[in-house]
Design a protein around this motif. Structure first.
Motif, PDB file in Angstrom:
ATOM      1  N   LYS A  31       0.830  -1.212   0.000  1.00 40.94           N
ATOM      2  CA  LYS A  31       0.000   0.000   0.000  1.00 40.94           C
ATOM      3  C   LYS A  31       0.864   1.262   0.000  1.00 40.94           C
ATOM      4  CE  LYS A  31      -1.921  -1.176   3.906  1.00 40.94           C
ATOM      5  NZ  LYS A  31      -1.353  -2.506   4.140  1.00 40.94           N
ATOM      6  N   THR A  32       1.851   1.278   0.880  1.00 41.04           N
ATOM      7  CA  THR A  32       2.701   2.463   0.981  1.00 41.04           C
ATOM      8  C   THR A  32       3.492   2.659  -0.316  1.00 41.04           C
ATOM      9  OG1 THR A  32       2.841   2.252   3.368  1.00 41.04           O
ATOM     10  CG2 THR A  32       4.591   3.500   2.311  1.00 41.04           C
ATOM     11  N   HIS A  33       3.994   1.576  -0.839  1.00 40.46           N
ATOM     12  CA  HIS A  33       4.743   1.637  -2.097  1.00 40.46           C
ATOM     13  C   HIS A  33       3.878   2.249  -3.204  1.00 40.46           C
ATOM     14  CE1 HIS A  33       7.729  -0.539  -4.949  1.00 40.46           C
ATOM     15  NE2 HIS A  33       7.093   0.399  -5.615  1.00 40.46           N
ATOM     16  N   ILE A  89      -2.732  10.235   1.968  1.00 41.23           N
ATOM     17  CA  ILE A  89      -2.671   9.926   3.404  1.00 41.23           C
ATOM     18  C   ILE A  89      -2.602   8.416   3.605  1.00 41.23           C
ATOM     19  CG2 ILE A  89      -3.748  10.214   5.659  1.00 41.23           C
ATOM     20  CD1 ILE A  89      -4.549  12.855   4.978  1.00 41.23           C
ATOM     21  N   ASP A  90      -1.527   7.993   4.227  1.00 36.80           N
ATOM     22  CA  ASP A  90      -1.245   6.572   4.393  1.00 36.80           C
ATOM     23  C   ASP A  90      -1.804   6.079   5.733  1.00 36.80           C
ATOM     24  OD1 ASP A  90      -0.215   4.119   3.728  1.00 36.80           O
ATOM     25  OD2 ASP A  90       1.900   4.695   3.874  1.00 36.80           O
ATOM     26  N   ASP A  91      -2.385   4.895   5.709  1.00 36.36           N
ATOM     27  CA  ASP A  91      -2.893   4.256   6.927  1.00 36.36           C
ATOM     28  C   ASP A  91      -3.968   5.063   7.644  1.00 36.36           C
ATOM     29  OD1 ASP A  91      -1.374   1.869   6.831  1.00 36.36           O
ATOM     30  OD2 ASP A  91       0.407   2.962   7.496  1.00 36.36           O
ATOM     31  N   VAL A  92      -5.031   5.376   6.925  1.00 33.68           N
ATOM     32  CA  VAL A  92      -6.101   6.184   7.536  1.00 33.68           C
ATOM     33  C   VAL A  92      -6.809   5.464   8.680  1.00 33.68           C
ATOM     34  CG1 VAL A  92      -6.675   7.771   5.668  1.00 33.68           C
ATOM     35  CG2 VAL A  92      -7.757   5.526   5.734  1.00 33.68           C
ATOM     36  N   VAL A 108       4.638  -9.340   1.105  1.00 33.47           N
ATOM     37  CA  VAL A 108       5.751  -9.030   0.208  1.00 33.47           C
ATOM     38  C   VAL A 108       6.962  -8.534   1.001  1.00 33.47           C
ATOM     39  CG1 VAL A 108       6.482  -7.679  -1.790  1.00 33.47           C
ATOM     40  CG2 VAL A 108       4.131  -8.473  -1.627  1.00 33.47           C
ATOM     41  N   ARG A 109       6.674  -7.870   2.107  1.00 37.63           N
ATOM     42  CA  ARG A 109       7.795  -7.372   2.905  1.00 37.63           C
ATOM     43  C   ARG A 109       8.644  -8.548   3.399  1.00 37.63           C
ATOM     44  NH1 ARG A 109       5.406  -4.004   6.790  1.00 37.63           N
ATOM     45  NH2 ARG A 109       5.405  -2.329   5.265  1.00 37.63           N
ATOM     46  N   GLU A 110       7.975  -9.618   3.845  1.00 38.55           N
ATOM     47  CA  GLU A 110       8.723 -10.792   4.314  1.00 38.55           C
ATOM     48  C   GLU A 110       9.441 -11.496   3.176  1.00 38.55           C
ATOM     49  OE1 GLU A 110       5.944 -13.138   6.457  1.00 38.55           O
ATOM     50  OE2 GLU A 110       5.797 -11.646   8.063  1.00 38.55           O
TER      51      GLU A 110
HETATM   52 MG    MG Z   1       2.375   0.909   4.805  1.00 33.73          MG
END
Ligand code: MG
Ligand code: ADP
Length: 475
Positions: free
Chosen positions: A186-188, A242-245, A341-343
């Motif tokens: 999401k952040t990406h 806005i990230d992580d609302v 995906v991070r892992e």
């Molecule tokens: Mg994030």
């Protein structure tokens, strides 16, 4: 030939257009409407109080020159502020008469001498006192569309992101809400949209901010009595990300201020991009009026990537790092790390590090050790079925009874506990929990969670149930 408001203003515009940047002209002068001309005073309508303040701050000189050319030394400019209104809610940042209709327009005359000294725009990102209206995007250039690999799991969100980036504010994806579990990109993706817009439209003001930081800034602003400056700052942004609302849950003050900022941006054709770890229906303690706005545009979910996508993400990472790795090892990792995906990236980074620092050859065995470490670290998720079994065993009833439609108190409580634990221990949505525990809807599950919360703080016996079952589920 007698002068009209329109003709005078048009002449002013010709002069102004020649003397300022085209983008600035477009932003600050095209939206102005000439309303009336009386004696030497020209009244112009501007979209907001903020707009008027900006003109006074930045363009008062050129306005004066232009108007004096037209109307002589005694020329005067009168601003009429057009008010945006929103469902009759109070808008603390403009003084106006409340109205119950959303598109209602109220005018308010503000007679300001041309030499009026106006206030500075306060930017919450910079140290007070230093005048700087240039807004840094806070974007991470490493998060681009190019290295956000496409797969079935993210195709909708990715293409919507691309569409938004090529026409910010100009698609029906406004707001664009990207949601999905942690580590799915999401952040990406949120950064990639901003980076691409900055690339295509360098003159646009883009801002990325986490909901957490936004909240902190807001609290700071309230403390320093700068609430209006905070709002003004956010209202001049063209693309607000806005990230992580979900972080705004339960923070009603911040939700309120965000609601006003959102409305302003949306009404002015500005783009809003949001991310969340939940779908709007599953967000708790977010005001209904905000939730309904989240749904105005498009909500696109990021799903767990399928095997092929996982392999291409890994290969892309290896390629960018200039590392060669045997296919069977890449496959092994992709097969075993599925939901984050991070892992996936973490595992491949560890493997590369092990191989290069310890000069060890990358073997399947080494991959196995590393993957195990990653998989073990992620808490195994209990299933809703398992929760229902534990709860019904605890109360010595069978699962059918737990799921039945009966209103008998002890059965209702058992069912509510099962829902509560499903919410607590799984990533399932409220709707999905409801459908698995006796075909109920998400509102019932939400109610169950609240009831359990309440009862466990007021009822000793009930608290014991919660503790006992928690223990059983944690082993
Ligand atoms: Mg994030
Ligand atoms: P979230 O915000 O959803 O928790 P992130 O955006 O932080 O997830 O992503 C976690 C990591 O996975 C980041 O390093 C990101 O670059 C990477 N990633 C996620 N999805 C993809 C993808 N489709 N292609 C390439 N990298 C990805």
């Amino acid at each position: 030939m007698s002068k009209t408001a329109k003709s005078v203003w048009n002449n002013c515009l010709l002069f102004i257009k020649d003397n300022i940047q085209p983008q600035a002209y477009k932003t600050w002068f095209e939206p102005i409407v000439a309303v009336k001309l009386t004696d030497n005073a020209l009244s112009i309508q501007v979209p907001s109080k903020f707009f008027y303040e900006w003109l006074e701050e930045h363009y008062v000189k050129i306005l004066k020159v232009a108007l004096t050319k037209e109307l002589g030394e005694t020329a005067k400019l009168v601003y009429i502020i057009k008010m945006e209104n929103t469902y009759g809610n109070k808008q603390p940042f403009t003084e106006k008469i409340p109205s119950s209709h959303r598109t209602a327009v109220k005018s308010q005359d503000v007679d300001i001498p041309l030499n009026n000294k106006s206030r500075e725009l306060k930017n919450p990102f910079i140290i007070p006192g230093i005048r700087n209206v240039k807004i840094e995007s806070q974007l991470n250039p490493n998060y681009s569309f190019e290295n956000f690999l496409e797969g079935d799991s993210n195709r909708l969100a990715r293409s919507a992101g691309l569409a938004v980036a090529s026409k910010p504010g100009g698609t029906s994806f406004n707001p664009l809400l990207i949601f999905g579990h942690v580590g799915l990109g999401k952040t990406h993706l949120a950064h990639a949209i901003g980076v691409d817009i900055k690339d295509k439209y360098p003159e646009k003001t883009v801002l990325y901010i986490s909901a957490e930081k936004f909240t902190q800034q807001y609290i700071e602003a309230v403390k320093k009595n700068n609430r209006n400056d905070f709002i003004h700052f956010y209202q001049i942004i063209d693309v607000l990300i806005i990230d992580d609302v979900q972080f705004l849950s339960g923070k009603s003050g911040t939700q309120d201020v965000f609601f006003h900022i959102f409305n302003h941006l949306h009404q002015n054709g500005k783009q809003v991009v949001l991310t969340s770890d939940k779908a709007p229906v599953d967000m708790q303690d977010i005001e209904q009026r905000l939730l309904s706005r989240f749904k105005w545009g498009l909500s696109a979910e990021l799903h767990n990537p399928d095997f092929e996508t996982r392999v291409s993400i890994l290969k892309n990472k290896l390629y960018r790092d200039g590392v060669v790795m045997p296919d069977d090892i890449v496959d092994y990792i992709a097969k075993n790390i599925k939901s984050n995906v991070r892992e996936l990236e973490g595992a491949i980074i560890s493997l590369i590090a092990q191989a290069s620092f310890n000069k060890k050859e990358v073997t399947i065995d080494l991959a196995r050790v590393i993957v195990e470490k990653f998989v073990k670290n992620t808490k195994r998720e209990v299933s809703i079925d398992y929760i229902q079994k534990v709860v019904s065993d605890y109360f010595q009833m069978d699962i059918e009874t737990l799921q039945s439609k009966t209103r008998k108190r002890h059965i209702v409580q058992a069912r509510q506990l099962a829902m509560f634990f499903a919410k607590k221990f799984t990533k399932a949505s409220l709707a999905s929990i409801g459908s698995q525990i006796g075909k109920r809807d998400h509102a019932t599950v939400l109610h169950a969670c609240k009831t359990v919360d309440n009862l466990s703080s007021t009822d000793k016996q009930f608290r014991k149930y919660v503790e006992d079952i928690t223990k059983k589920l944690s082993v």
